[in-house]
Design an enzyme around this catalytic site. Sequence first.
Site, PDB file in Angstrom:
ATOM      1  N   HIS A  21     -11.759  -6.110 -10.408  1.00 37.74           N
ATOM      2  CA  HIS A  21     -11.672  -4.714  -9.706  1.00 37.74           C
ATOM      3  C   HIS A  21     -13.078  -4.844  -8.939  1.00 37.74           C
ATOM      4  O   HIS A  21     -12.908  -4.215  -7.737  1.00 37.74           O
ATOM      5  CB  HIS A  21     -11.655  -3.830 -10.823  1.00 37.74           C
ATOM      6  CG  HIS A  21     -11.676  -2.564  -9.997  1.00 37.74           C
ATOM      7  ND1 HIS A  21     -13.042  -1.556 -10.252  1.00 37.74           N
ATOM      8  CD2 HIS A  21     -10.842  -1.684  -9.135  1.00 37.74           C
ATOM      9  CE1 HIS A  21     -12.717  -0.336  -9.632  1.00 37.74           C
ATOM     10  NE2 HIS A  21     -11.716  -0.627  -8.901  1.00 37.74           N
ATOM     11  N   GLU A  47     -13.190  -6.689  -5.827  1.00 39.25           N
ATOM     12  CA  GLU A  47     -12.362  -6.115  -4.745  1.00 39.25           C
ATOM     13  C   GLU A  47     -13.170  -5.280  -3.862  1.00 39.25           C
ATOM     14  O   GLU A  47     -13.300  -5.131  -2.656  1.00 39.25           O
ATOM     15  CB  GLU A  47     -11.002  -5.344  -5.505  1.00 39.25           C
ATOM     16  CG  GLU A  47     -10.407  -4.497  -4.355  1.00 39.25           C
ATOM     17  CD  GLU A  47      -9.950  -3.165  -5.074  1.00 39.25           C
ATOM     18  OE1 GLU A  47     -10.136  -2.201  -4.270  1.00 39.25           O
ATOM     19  OE2 GLU A  47      -9.332  -3.252  -6.039  1.00 39.25           O
ATOM     20  N   HIS A  48     -14.064  -4.481  -4.601  1.00 36.60           N
ATOM     21  CA  HIS A  48     -14.790  -3.593  -3.600  1.00 36.60           C
ATOM     22  C   HIS A  48     -15.829  -4.359  -2.978  1.00 36.60           C
ATOM     23  O   HIS A  48     -15.942  -4.058  -1.786  1.00 36.60           O
ATOM     24  CB  HIS A  48     -15.673  -2.771  -4.832  1.00 36.60           C
ATOM     25  CG  HIS A  48     -15.031  -1.542  -5.383  1.00 36.60           C
ATOM     26  ND1 HIS A  48     -15.498  -0.229  -4.846  1.00 36.60           N
ATOM     27  CD2 HIS A  48     -13.961  -1.395  -5.973  1.00 36.60           C
ATOM     28  CE1 HIS A  48     -14.571   0.365  -5.711  1.00 36.60           C
ATOM     29  NE2 HIS A  48     -13.664  -0.088  -6.310  1.00 36.60           N
ATOM     30  N   GLU A  81     -16.320   5.761 -10.754  1.00 38.72           N
ATOM     31  CA  GLU A  81     -14.890   5.869 -10.591  1.00 38.72           C
ATOM     32  C   GLU A  81     -14.295   5.768 -12.179  1.00 38.72           C
ATOM     33  O   GLU A  81     -13.149   6.405 -12.431  1.00 38.72           O
ATOM     34  CB  GLU A  81     -14.347   4.530  -9.930  1.00 38.72           C
ATOM     35  CG  GLU A  81     -12.815   4.458  -9.684  1.00 38.72           C
ATOM     36  CD  GLU A  81     -12.577   3.152  -8.754  1.00 38.72           C
ATOM     37  OE1 GLU A  81     -11.166   2.814  -8.962  1.00 38.72           O
ATOM     38  OE2 GLU A  81     -13.358   2.626  -8.276  1.00 38.72           O
TER      39      GLU A  81
END
Length: 456
Positions: free
Chosen positions: A69, A72-73, A149
């Site tokens: 994840h 991905e950023h 997040e």
Amino acid sequence: MISRTLSTVAGVVFLGVCGVVSAEPVEAVLDNGMKIVVQRDERAPVAVSQLWYRVGSVDEVNGRTGLSHLLEHMMFKGTPTVPAGEFSRLIAQAGGKDNAFTSRDYTVYFQQLAADKLPLALKLEADRMHNLSFKDSDFTSELQVVKEERRMRTDDQPAGIMAETLFANAFVANPVRYPVIGWMDDLDHMKPDDLRQWYHHWYGPNNATLVVVGDVDPQAVIAEARRQFGPLKPVALPERRPQIEPEQKGERRVSVKAVSPLPSLTLAWQVPRLEKVDAQRPYALYMLSAILDGQAASRLPRRLVREQRVATEVSADYDMLGRGGALFSLSGVPAQGKALAQLEQALRQEMAHIARDGVSERELERVRLQLQAGRIYEKDSMFAQAMRIGNLESIGFSWRDDATIDANIAKVSAEQVRQAARSLVDDHLTVVTLLPQQGDKPRMPAMPQGDQTHVR
């Protein structure tokens, strides 16, 4: 009258015919192992491009969760020729939009834009597949974004806490137990080189599938993909070892406390995923889930919410497609004045009714028609079409299996549904209850744990 559009971009011809959907996708595999699948849909002069990397949280290990994840950023932090932010700016300048999401099974980068602008998207994706670069300072700032997040979507959300607690307790060995966003302690100890190594291990053409759906000539798309991605070398992929979950031999129960106006309950049984298209039990479980939930006339909302009034919300869930362990779950929120124990009893009774008496052919046929209608409506969306193709390709199936899977669902009998209900025994059950606490309201709605979308 069928209108036609003809565009030439970067030497590639894209021919659009509005109003037609081709019979089936066209596929090709490049010499470096990258797969391309193109579905022609000529109802509008647009295209959806999705690049699927077969890496997600099920590929991670304890102490190194959240890598997929966070990477991905970082993929939006640029390359030597396309600085940070330039990717999205160029797509927007071309009239399109882009984003990405990470799940347990894969990481996906997508663009939606005019069909004649598709070569731009492919060029940019090929560049960052091979040339991603980011500073340590970029990593540090983005890590803080991901931590926030996590706080907003999991730590501060009852639904997020429940989902994370459920998978962490229902599984002890299978990596599906790890949250997609990662454990906070793992994020605290993550280093920039962890991300760089993850990128070099998994981000290569031989671990990717490009799916394009839209008003395009499939052969032209394949030729352009070969031009952009063909020169890239395959990577040496890490060995994927099976992490088989040991058999659960007793019911598990756990309670969590969180700021919430209402209590809630989830019952979840370990069940198999679909591993072969000719398997039977996953299809029966899928149909059982659809009978219990999905429409206002389904059993759970009809009986528990409207008739018995023991719950304000109820749901059933089972995803048979994936690379990790699977759960069949029933969830609900008790009605005012009703205890969690009463809701649990009501849920168990509904399952017991099906296990004992089965379902009628009329009820089964109604659900079949609902599922068939849903699949037809899905084809109205180019994005949904691409998602279906990419999902199947990324979890070990082929887009060619799609029709067979639908046909096998339609063939599930009432007796198979009854047997599926009978197979959900307490020895394979995990029960999670949420005990509400007083405090400030959560800051934003929780996102399902299996799908973390990049927010920019």
